[in-house]
Design an enzyme around this catalytic site. Structure first.
Site, PDB file in Angstrom:
ATOM      1  N   GLY B 150     -17.498  -5.158  45.045  1.00 56.85           N
ATOM      2  CA  GLY B 150     -17.081  -4.349  44.258  1.00 56.85           C
ATOM      3  C   GLY B 150     -17.462  -3.384  43.236  1.00 56.85           C
ATOM      4  N   ASP B 167      -9.129  -7.589  39.773  1.00 55.70           N
ATOM      5  CA  ASP B 167      -8.674  -9.156  39.932  1.00 55.70           C
ATOM      6  C   ASP B 167      -9.690  -9.853  40.542  1.00 55.70           C
ATOM      7  OD1 ASP B 167      -7.701 -10.894  40.934  1.00 55.70           O
ATOM      8  OD2 ASP B 167      -6.699 -10.089  42.057  1.00 55.70           O
TER       9      ASP B 167
END
Lengths: 282, 282
Positions: B150, B167
């Site tokens: 990410g 998350d």
């Protein structure tokens, strides 16, 4: 302390309290020191100093309250009912041996009498001496310590209290009766005609049946029933419910909440009644 | 399964998962069955069937999400930002391998693109197959599964997303960078000029430093910073914080919340921003 209390284990040189009362989930706490450990007439009583939660009250091997988070539970069980009743003068606390609820109630100047009926005198004694973060070294002359069975106490008294706070432990063993219909019936009768009561009604996730049974009892006995929740880190799942039964009063006051607290404030007083969807739809 | 995974222990004939990553508090779960257990390129991945929480995703021996309560975390990290942004079309989820956040985001018809950047493909695969209570057998064509880091993903993209949901797991090992200033800087740049982001910012009780550091980072980068909390029973202490950073939008919509959920509703959307006193006074 030379002999190790039976609820403690030494693992790789460290002292641990392993809670053993739950069947499917166990929480273990690393312990710095055993501050107090002795059996009372009713249960085994310990004050332990833990790494994550500071000092803890442990009854029969199960953590009841801690220095880190004891204020959350005690503030929530006390300030909600004492804010909804517009002018409480006589307050009864059933259980509450850690003295935290009585300590919060003593923050209201207009309260004249705080009866604390706790069955186990040793719990009160050791919390006052060794757990000041929770008990606050409570020494207010309005607090009357009555070492007796709360069930018998409410049976004898009629039309006397403005607010009754049921600060019970889990519904196993002697505390079981504190979750039964007859007890709430006696509580209703011990309250004045505009009195109200609150009780802890366990976890909405793990003890949904106990919570729903409590709500049903209160609902049958009081014209107004309200449920609120709080996050209590040392109770399993952290998510805890309280049930309030009232004969008349049900609104929070217009004036701002002005007690010195660590958890409760005006926003919490109001938002604690907002329940998640799974508790609203049955 | 013939060989017992290293994170499990047999105690008095019963199978237990003993979480071992915390120094001072350990939670043990009694296990019915091992549904899946294998190492991925990144971590050890298990799906266990437990007595109290149903099926659980366990990474390197630590519970990540469960059938009992996974919806609370996933609904709270998804519906708050997607309600505050008035018309999100492009959503990025970083992490979220259990697919729960993507599942919630897919409830918005006007969203056109949900990029889910999860480093570990095996986690997504086993959650889709063995954890339907959380993943919901997610098969929406708007969800693009991108198996990548990410941090690298947000570095490459500018001015593209309306909402970014971080998350992440705990800030240890590879997830550590997901709590650092540079990452939030890249997130800001990957958002459109009226975009907003949310991240889980750990426990206000046990990781107060991580929470405050996250709030500081977001505060430096976004004109609007908001903190909200929820009770997530399987995380330590149950009390969890989320931090939202927004370039423009900050209000909840006037129209009622209309998604089918188990935890979030209109009252929760509004009350989750009401913080206890100890989080308001610094």
């Amino acid at each position: 302390m030379n002999e190790m209390p039976k609820f403690l284990q030494r693992i790789n040189g460290d002292l641990w309290l392993v809670e053993d009362e739950r069947e499917n989930m166990k929480i273990s706490y690393r312990i710095k020191d055993v501050i107090f450990s002795a059996p009372s007439e009713f249960q085994h009583v310990m004050i332990l100093d833990s790494y994550d939660f500071g000092r803890m009250l442990v009854l029969d091997g199960v953590v009841q309250t801690t220095s880190l988070d004891g204020h959350i539970y005690n503030e929530m069980i006390t300030h909600i009912p004492l804010s909804i009743h517009p002018h409480p003068e006589r307050v009864l606390i059933i259980g509450g041996g850690d003295c935290g609820a009585a300590r919060e109630a003593a923050k209201y100047d207009h309260i004249q009498e705080i009866d604390m009926v706790e069955i186990d005198e040793l719990v009160v004694k050791v919390c006052k001496e060794h757990l000041p973060a929770v008990s606050g070294n409570l020494a207010d002359p309005r607090v009357h310590f009555i070492y007796a069975d709360g069930i018998e106490h409410v049976k004898k008294i009629k039309n006397h209290y403005d607010v009754i706070i049921v600060d019970s432990s889990d519904p196993i063993g002697p505390a079981k009766q504190l979750f039964e219909y007859d007890f709430y019936h006696d509580i209703r009768d011990a309250l004045k005609e505009d009195g109200l009561m609150v009780c802890q009604s366990q976890s909405p996730l793990f003890h949904r049946n106990v919570m729903e049974q409590t709500i049903r009892h209160v609902n049958r006995l009081f014209p107004i029933t309200k449920v609120y929740t709080a996050t209590v880190p040392t109770y399993p799942g952290g998510f805890w419910s309280f049930t309030l039964g009232s004969k008349k009063h049900h609104q929070l006051p217009a004036q701002p909440f002005n007690k010195k607290t660590k958890y409760v404030n005006d926003a919490i007083l109001r938002s604690c009644f907002e329940l998640p969807e799974f508790l609203r739809t049955k």
